[in-house]
Design an enzyme around this catalytic site. Structure first.
Site, PDB file in Angstrom:
ATOM      1  N   ASP A   1     -14.463 -11.926  30.604  1.00 21.85           N
ATOM      2  CA  ASP A   1     -14.229 -11.855  32.055  1.00 21.85           C
ATOM      3  C   ASP A   1     -13.450 -13.026  32.617  1.00 21.85           C
ATOM      4  OD1 ASP A   1     -17.249 -10.277  31.971  1.00 21.85           O
ATOM      5  OD2 ASP A   1     -15.552  -9.391  33.018  1.00 21.85           O
TER       6      ASP A   1
ATOM      7  N   HIS B   1     -22.057 -15.852  26.070  1.00 19.91           N
ATOM      8  CA  HIS B   1     -22.154 -14.470  25.580  1.00 19.91           C
ATOM      9  C   HIS B   1     -23.416 -14.321  24.739  1.00 19.91           C
ATOM     10  CE1 HIS B   1     -21.094 -10.581  23.945  1.00 19.91           C
ATOM     11  NE2 HIS B   1     -20.192 -10.514  24.918  1.00 19.91           N
TER      12      HIS B   1
HETATM   13  C1  SDX Z   1     -19.684  -9.216  29.635  1.00 17.13           C
HETATM   14  O1  SDX Z   1     -22.716  -7.929  26.040  1.00 17.13           O
HETATM   15  C2  SDX Z   1     -21.472  -7.747  26.077  1.00 17.13           C
HETATM   16  O2  SDX Z   1     -20.827  -7.423  25.077  1.00 17.13           O
HETATM   17  C3  SDX Z   1     -20.839  -7.880  27.443  1.00 17.13           C
HETATM   18  C4  SDX Z   1     -19.327  -7.920  27.494  1.00 17.13           C
HETATM   19  C5  SDX Z   1     -18.736  -6.581  27.120  1.00 17.13           C
HETATM   20  O3  SDX Z   1     -17.600  -6.552  26.661  1.00 17.13           O
HETATM   21  O4  SDX Z   1     -19.395  -5.539  27.434  1.00 17.13           O
HETATM   22  O5  SDX Z   1     -18.854  -8.909  26.621  1.00 17.13           O
HETATM   23  C6  SDX Z   1     -18.840  -8.216  28.906  1.00 17.13           C
HETATM   24  O6  SDX Z   1     -20.575  -8.838  30.345  1.00 17.13           O
HETATM   25  C7  SDX Z   1     -19.437 -10.672  29.412  1.00 17.13           C
HETATM   26  C8  SDX Z   1     -20.477 -11.570  30.125  1.00 17.13           C
HETATM   27  C9  SDX Z   1     -20.100 -11.703  31.606  1.00 17.13           C
HETATM   28  N1  SDX Z   1     -21.126 -12.490  32.324  1.00 17.13           N
HETATM   29  C10 SDX Z   1     -20.908 -13.740  32.716  1.00 17.13           C
HETATM   30  O7  SDX Z   1     -19.884 -14.377  32.527  1.00 17.13           O
HETATM   31  C11 SDX Z   1     -22.061 -14.354  33.496  1.00 17.13           C
HETATM   32  C12 SDX Z   1     -22.332 -15.782  33.010  1.00 17.13           C
HETATM   33  N2  SDX Z   1     -22.869 -15.726  31.666  1.00 17.13           N
HETATM   34  C13 SDX Z   1     -24.296 -15.915  31.477  1.00 17.13           C
HETATM   35  O8  SDX Z   1     -25.081 -15.372  32.490  1.00 17.13           O
HETATM   36  C14 SDX Z   1     -24.747 -15.614  30.057  1.00 17.13           C
HETATM   37  O9  SDX Z   1     -23.918 -16.287  29.212  1.00 17.13           O
HETATM   38  C15 SDX Z   1     -24.840 -14.170  29.595  1.00 17.13           C
HETATM   39  C16 SDX Z   1     -25.596 -13.322  30.548  1.00 17.13           C
HETATM   40  C17 SDX Z   1     -23.493 -13.601  29.370  1.00 17.13           C
HETATM   41  C18 SDX Z   1     -25.579 -14.205  28.266  1.00 17.13           C
HETATM   42  O10 SDX Z   1     -26.845 -14.620  28.536  1.00 17.13           O
HETATM   43  P1  SDX Z   1     -27.949 -14.888  27.391  1.00 17.13           P
HETATM   44  O11 SDX Z   1     -27.490 -14.413  26.066  1.00 17.13           O
HETATM   45  O12 SDX Z   1     -29.242 -14.370  27.918  1.00 17.13           O
HETATM   46  O13 SDX Z   1     -27.927 -16.452  27.262  1.00 17.13           O
HETATM   47  P2  SDX Z   1     -28.855 -17.443  28.117  1.00 17.13           P
HETATM   48  O14 SDX Z   1     -28.665 -17.156  29.595  1.00 17.13           O
HETATM   49  O15 SDX Z   1     -30.227 -17.411  27.527  1.00 17.13           O
HETATM   50  O16 SDX Z   1     -28.169 -18.866  27.823  1.00 17.13           O
HETATM   51  C19 SDX Z   1     -28.375 -19.533  26.574  1.00 17.13           C
HETATM   52  C20 SDX Z   1     -28.054 -21.001  26.873  1.00 17.13           C
HETATM   53  C21 SDX Z   1     -28.838 -21.530  28.086  1.00 17.13           C
HETATM   54  O17 SDX Z   1     -28.922 -22.921  27.924  1.00 17.13           O
HETATM   55  P3  SDX Z   1     -30.396 -23.592  27.830  1.00 17.13           P
HETATM   56  O18 SDX Z   1     -31.110 -23.201  29.120  1.00 17.13           O
HETATM   57  O19 SDX Z   1     -31.047 -22.947  26.584  1.00 17.13           O
HETATM   58  O20 SDX Z   1     -30.122 -25.055  27.674  1.00 17.13           O
HETATM   59  O21 SDX Z   1     -26.676 -21.159  27.232  1.00 17.13           O
HETATM   60  C22 SDX Z   1     -26.573 -21.544  28.600  1.00 17.13           C
HETATM   61  C23 SDX Z   1     -27.935 -21.282  29.246  1.00 17.13           C
HETATM   62  O22 SDX Z   1     -28.146 -22.176  30.326  1.00 17.13           O
HETATM   63  N3  SDX Z   1     -25.570 -20.690  29.236  1.00 17.13           N
HETATM   64  C24 SDX Z   1     -24.838 -21.058  30.269  1.00 17.13           C
HETATM   65  C25 SDX Z   1     -24.020 -19.948  30.533  1.00 17.13           C
HETATM   66  N4  SDX Z   1     -24.274 -18.962  29.650  1.00 17.13           N
HETATM   67  C26 SDX Z   1     -25.247 -19.438  28.856  1.00 17.13           C
HETATM   68  N5  SDX Z   1     -24.816 -22.180  31.018  1.00 17.13           N
HETATM   69  C27 SDX Z   1     -23.924 -22.212  32.054  1.00 17.13           C
HETATM   70  N6  SDX Z   1     -23.093 -21.173  32.350  1.00 17.13           N
HETATM   71  C28 SDX Z   1     -23.103 -20.041  31.617  1.00 17.13           C
HETATM   72  N7  SDX Z   1     -22.267 -19.032  31.924  1.00 17.13           N
END
Ligand code: SDX
Length: 375
Positions: A312, A261
């Protein structure tokens, strides 16, 4: 070149405006107008939360009764919208149809082009009722079934599930749909809400702003994630295969859907409630099997990446347990988040400022123009 601007990739930790509607505390707390959702989710019905967001206070008893009556009266659609839904391509993603029909609804709005606080408040209530009605009508039409008329004796959330499934929800299902919709109602400046506010900031109409929000929610990094969570769970045959499956995704640098998140640095406060909802359905074999896979995935992802499930993850299994097909998962999310979206749109109208960031231009300057016949 004008002075260097601060570029914040993804607008991470950038506050684009002030808002009173919800506070997403990175420490793992969520408040709607100052009320911790942990105190709301067990003690109010979804209609009270929708009223709270739109009117920025909890309703008195009579105000809630009046609001529920308004929602009941608005749980219908103009005939051309029903026809359009029935004629929509069966293979189109349901979120595409929802996006189209919300936009289409604008053409039938009884308040026409009036742009006043009262007219916009009426539209907000209309949309809170009609978005779930479109979702139910679309699903029933894909089953080649009629959509039951809402029942006066049912509450709004119960009527939504009744119209969607075509049968009266039992007490457990009714409790679940209320809690599910309360938990999904609002969440700060998430991408779809921010998209709605950008549209509203130009004084464009509420239907345009909600259409922007639906298109944004559809993405798998946002509301589309729950459908991808179910794809993953269906892909993993046995609980014993979970570790190998997750490691395979991580080795390919793939994101695990339903995890991580932008805001929370601790557990998403909605997760414990949604996990609890799933536990209430574990008497169903499929749900029990999915739940066990979820617990294994949760443990392995935390062990590998120190990240937690977001809203989710367990929401997907909760909707599956309710009998919702996975391509309709984002539409259930939208059926609740519509109350947050319209509340933010009204707040943005009051804030009356254009949301238009600068950008850090990194292209060339002063290139010599060459006419096409000399290029
Ligand atoms: C919702 O914003 C909200 O409030 C949204 C929501 C709402 O109520 O409206 O909460 C609803 O949309 C929830 C999110 C649903 N999406 C997913 O589940 C998709 C998977 N999640 C990721 O794509 C990610 O966590 C996000 C998009 C949710 C957040 O992305 P960020 O803040 O841009 O974080 P990032 O991608 O820069 O990750 C930071 C680190 C990275 O590691 P490093 O490369 O620095 O080593 O955390 C890791 C990422 O690789 N990481 C994950 C991950 N999420 C973050 N690694 C594996 N799987 C994941 N899901």
């Amino acid at each position: 070149m004008s002075q260097e601007k601060v570029t914040v990739r993804g607008l991470r930790d950038v506050a684009a405006a002030d808002s009173k509607l919800s506070f997403v505390d990175p420490k793992g707390l969520l408040y709607y107008l100052g009320y911790n959702i942990d105190n709301l989710v067990e003690n109010v019905i979804y209609a009270e939360v929708a009223y709270l967001l739109v009117h920025q206070r909890l309703p008195k008893k009579q105000e809630l009764e009046d609001f529920r009556s308004q929602l009941f009266l608005e749980m219908n659609l103009p005939e051309p919208i029903i026809e359009s839904i029935k004629n929509s391509p069966k293979n189109a993603h349901p979120m595409s149809i929802l996006r189209t029909e919300v936009s289409h609804l604008a053409e039938f709005d009884p308040d026409g082009n009036e742009f006043s606080p009262d007219a916009n408040l009426r539209r907000a209530t209309r949309l809170i009722a009609k978005v779930p009605t479109i979702v139910a009508t679309l699903y029933r039409s894909r089953l080649n079934r009629s959509t039951p008329e809402p029942k006066k004796e049912f509450d709004f959330a119960k009527n939504f599930l009744y119209m969607f499934k075509g049968e009266e929800p039992d007490d457990n299902e009714t409790r679940v749909i209320h809690r599910f919709m309360i938990l999904h109602a609002d969440h700060g400046f998430n991408a779809s809400t921010f998209a709605a506010r950008v549209t509203a900031s130009t004084n464009s109409d509420i239907y345009s702003a909600v259409t922007s929000a639906i298109g944004t929610l559809k993405g798998p990094l946002h509301g589309g994630a729950s459908e991808k969570v179910m794809d993953m769970l269906d892909d993993i045959n046995l609980e014993e295969e979970v570790e190998e499956y997750i490691d395979g995704l991580l080795e390919q640098n793939k994101k695990i859907m339903g995890f991580g998140h932008r805001m929370y640095k601790a557990q998403d406060p909605r997760t414990k409630h949604l996990r609890g909802i799933v536990e209430d359905f574990c008497h169903q074999d499929r749900t029990s099997d999915l739940y066990n896979k979820c617990i294994s995935i949760e443990n392995i992802v935390y062990e590998r990446k120190k990240i937690y499930p977001n809203v989710d993850f367990y929401a997907a299994v909760a909707m599956d347990a309710l009998g919702v097909p996975k391509d309709f998962f984002p539409l259930f999310f939208a059926s609740s988040r519509i109350s947050g979206w319209v509340a933010h749109i009204l707040e943005q109208y009051d804030d009356a400022v254009l949301l238009r960031p600068a950008s850090n231009y990194i292209g060339e300057l002063g290139r010599v123009f060459v006419p096409i016949n000399q290029r």
